[in-house]
Design an enzyme around this catalytic site. Structure first.
Site, PDB file in Angstrom:
ATOM      1  N   GLY A  97       0.822  -1.203   0.032  1.00 33.49           N
ATOM      2  CA  GLY A  97       0.048   0.007   0.143  1.00 33.49           C
ATOM      3  C   GLY A  97       0.795   1.299  -0.068  1.00 33.49           C
ATOM      4  N   CYS A  98       0.195   2.336  -0.378  1.00 29.67           N
ATOM      5  CA  CYS A  98       1.026   3.746  -0.307  1.00 29.67           C
ATOM      6  C   CYS A  98       1.506   4.027   0.808  1.00 29.67           C
ATOM      7  CB  CYS A  98       0.048   4.730  -1.072  1.00 29.67           C
ATOM      8  SG  CYS A  98      -1.512   5.012  -0.239  1.00 29.67           S
TER       9      CYS A  98
END
EC number: 1.2.1.38
Lengths: 358, 358, 358, 358
Positions: free
Chosen positions: B160-161
């Site tokens: 994920g970011c």
């Protein structure tokens, strides 16, 4: 309502403009003077077209004698050190001062010198100045009103924008004892107006737009002011790890603070402590559990909104977030709030309107 | 260079569009298919005018058989749970998968169920998936290349970011031992594209613009992913206090992390640990002491920049800040970086250009 | 592909940075030199952190001898008048020049002097320079390639950003004869990067953000350049009423033009004239009837998108809108397009990727 | 000052929120009711947190009987056609109406039907409604005050945002005769709040941000309203070529208009005509020659600023630019201005403060 004649010193900076705007709409104040060293002699509206049609006031030089000739109170929206010489002279001449600079916020002149790189030259006034955070210090500000009613000019040191938001976010936890430890982390985000009106590489639209960055990490000058306030509140020496960020908006400031929670504290205890603390505050609202404030809800106005949560990963941590307008509750509106108290006016006069921004 | 034919599943979302863009400019990949359930049958350029003139590809349905008919590798830019059914089928059909959803990131299916509210239905693949953070896991990804060369389809779970930026900011401190304790605070700020393409009250321009707010405090789903990575790195169970904020920019993500420093650690030790850690990393730069990264410096590209400082208020704390593009190094560019490794291509092929934004 | 060694003069301005970025990603060019008077001696990446990790080039002084020592072609991203002295010297030394300044765009030196307030000191080169709008002047640019192949250095005068968008919006109407009259109104909106890198009151974030304003009305220096081009295209003297606006975005430029339509022209005729005109253009797309372009679709890239409509209120008027990136097709990408033609490379090499912005 | 009890119908839309804000700060009005169909029963502050701390009003259903039970005047901030049924009923019940929808702006019901696609069902009220542009129609609005004083409920049709700015920009030229011809070009730029509160692809932050685009070209519904007003002003039938653009700001609208100038008109004549026209207008300022207005100067407030220039390229053209806040002078503040006139209050009461935005 008696109308006080006021002067805004530094009227062309961001805080100064906001002060002029608030005073122009304030039924208990009259904008008698507005000063700017460079633009003196020019109409304010010619320099700042937002005032076109609203006032024809001509900017003056910030000359204390001139100010004393017509004004009972002066707001100083000046860079730090400028107030060190201006404030004593204005007080001598009988003008009360609400100083938005950092010059009279720190009680310890050595701390001032350490962080601002210059000796404090008006140390005798440090114990006269009342720190202008009404939510912490209302009695002190009302005390000034009494002294002023006796003919004595008084001095308010209005807080910085980051210290205001950090204090409002952390105070309920420290005062109520639900937070322990000697360290508060304050991770804050400010709009670009907080960087001031000077045109620099950092304030260029194309630098600030579409970007977020931290700055002044571990060395920002607002740190000792926060530590002074939070130590007062906690009753023990507190350190603050402070990281300000710049985000691409004009106005608005959010401080998210982290404090170790005392053993056994539950989410509902945290929420209750915050709601209780601000139940009677006219300009601070605590949002319902589960919600966090957005700066747009307070931008352009004098209010603060606070949300709080309890993290339970390994050790319980209180996470509280306070949204203000850095130029409103973080500067001009809070200065007006202080001036209202000092002048014996209703505390929220001229600053109670909801935020005009969406 | 051999050219791999690839499919982008979910091509009309933000990460999917960015994948299409990167694949179109990649000399070692060919965009053979792009899928979107709703817009299948339409030219991609008619739905997303940024592709006008650059490709005439027509969107397809995300049908595994169809994909397997022409593509060697599929990027899945789909919401979580969608990959649970799609990935096993693609692997069966011989298609390697780089999955950008959360479905194969967490090794423990119970943790997945607890945070995503749905049982994990492909638990057998959890030990097959390699977590796609090359700076942590390069050997594992290169191992996939070997297996793939033997004709076996492979699975990468792209991070994920927020976990990407948090890991890059915290890893050097935890790995080198200069950080102690069992808790990392990650205070992060994301551009609005991180909230996805759905038109909601929160993503309305007039809500997001000129505002900053925290959300998902103490309960964001990226928390267990960060804890898994940082525990791996530290070699002990770590908790993460995670506070994401939304700021008014389209692309960009900044994570500022706070870790307790070990006794006696000096600022130069911290700087050295970070510089050493990333000295050979092609896409991560450590800024000189005293500087912090701005997201604009990496927006639109696949790079990360990291800055670090040591706070000495009461107790020493390491403060590190990592800037990435949430859609670049935080999503599409990192997925391409993983695919490059899996396909045996140069790791930075197609993603090494500097940020096109100012 | 042969690789041409190039120099970017003025590498730290917005157009110069964009040129460096494009050249770094261009398979047929090598960034051998990048110059900046003030920052010479410093790494480009230290001045512009977006280049961190992508290049270690050190900035030089813009010294013609030095440039000629290693470069075959120079892009001049310099303010007007700077090119008047630099260009002749570079040509003498055998370096071909793509000049992004205004110095060689106007064929008539008297017009130059009237609008730029300074005499033109290299008038002999005016008939050598080829105006670098490939959609208008491709044959001329290809002619330069032939001369260059014979060892002759050549000069391209790359168009301004507003003239590019205005020309692309108006050309099909004027060339096809569906527009009459001697006046074109060009009402244009530019992002703030068009105002350049200098930190001024106008480029301050808090001035430009959340505001739109017209500037330079009836006197902007791009006016004679537009009139020269549109007169060429129409085959009769044309006047241009030009109103540029500044809007709060970094990159992007939209020109909406108004032309009187010839008697009897129908909407489908207008659409057809535009589609026909750009059918074979690799970087210009005409949107389907009823749609108008958004600058975000082309920002960060080298493309243009055009939409057109016919207003039938009282008298028929053609309304056409062209979106470009002011730094892309309006500056750096167009300069690279010209250089590709001059160097005999594929015209869209290095600039054909779709826009990286959403 | 007598205090009028008012109702805001549609309080949760952008114009409705702004009306609530203005009424809350208005010494001559009391916000007795605020309605929203979907959110009825909820506190306004729970739906729109900007009102937290400022009002505890609970939203109601827009029931005419209920409104008539407690309110003397209703602001209708509703979509077009909604007012067609609501307004007649409110008038019957004795409630005066300031309607911000388009339903009673056009005098000709056939024109309404042609542009809004639905027959006008209250044509009898069309000649009762007074078009609420005080700068054009002050006497008419004051006439309503007289009728209202006699106990008659009255109806004001408040203008649209684009027609307001276009009329203010073009009126002085048409009235004074310095403009000729039968066509006005209005090229306008609006902030995204003009697109309303609905979350759509167009209002998504990532679509609107960093982009500018034209929309509704040659077919926007505000066209006939502009033509009606400008024809009235010119005394001859006028056509309007109208091109609205969307720019990435929340509030603010700029209309730049183009009119053919009469033979022999000089720049100073144009400036003088504009200054004369607005010399006594309390909310409209003409900027000095050579300056053009920025929307930020009026955003958040009820004022308009106008600048004008004369282009002399081939044929003389008047270029005038008017800046307003689309939600202020373009909607809510102008509605309050009209209500002030209708209620016999000072015209600028509650809306004379300068813009709170920088």
């Amino acid at each position: 309502m008696d109308v006080a004649s006021v002067c805004v010193v530094g009227a062309c900076g961001f805080a100064g403009m906001e002060l002029c705007r608030l005073v122009l709409g304030h039924p208990g104040m009259e904008l008698r003077m507005a000063t700017d060293r460079k633009a003196a002699g020019t109409r304010l509206a010619d320099v700042r077209p937002a005032f076109e049609g609203a006032t024809d006031i001509v900017l003056s030089q910030p000359d204390p004698e001139l100010i004393a000739g017509s004004c009972a109170l002066a707001f100083l929206a000046v860079p730090h050190t400028a107030s060190l010489s201006l404030t004593p002279r204005l007080l001598e001449l009988g003008v009360s001062v609400v100083d938005l600079s950092a010059d009279f916020r720190l009680r310890d002149p050595a701390t001032y010198e350490a962080w601002y790189g210059t000796p404090h030259t008006s140390t005798d006034l440090l114990h006269e100045a009342v720190y202008g955070l009404p939510e912490l210090n209302r009695a002190g500000l009302q005390g000034l009103a009494a002294r002023r009613a006796d003919g004595e000019p008084v001095l308010v040191a209005a807080p910085g924008c980051y210290p205001t938001a950090t204090a409002l976010a952390a105070m309920p936890a420290l005062e109520s004892g639900i937070a322990t430890g000697d360290l508060v982390i304050s991770d804050a985000i400010s709009g670009v107006s907080g960087a001031g009106r000077a045109a620099t590489e950092r304030t260029h639209f194309c630098h600030a737009n579409e970007s977020v960055e931290a700055y002044g990490v571990a060395k920002h000058r607002h740190t000792p002011e926060m530590e002074q306030t939070l130590s007062d509140v906690a009753g023990r020496p507190m350190g603050v790890v402070f990281t300000p960020h710049l985000a691409p908006l004009t106005r608005g400031l959010l401080a998210t603070v982290y404090l170790e929670a005392a053993e056994g504290v539950r989410p509902q205890d945290v929420q209750a402590a915050y709601e209780r603390r601000y139940a009677d505050e006219p300009l601070v609202s605590v949002l319902p559990a589960g919600r966090m404030p957005a700066t747009a809800s307070v931008a352009g106005g004098g209010r603060a909104q606070v949300g709080v949560a309890l993290s339970m990963r390994r050790r319980p941590m209180i996470v509280a977030s306070c949204a203000i307008d850095n130029l409103g509750k973080g500067a001009a509106a809070q200065a007006v709030q202080c001036a209202n108290l000092v002048l014996g006016l209703p505390e929220t006069e001229g600053i109670r309107a909801p935020a005009p921004l969406i």
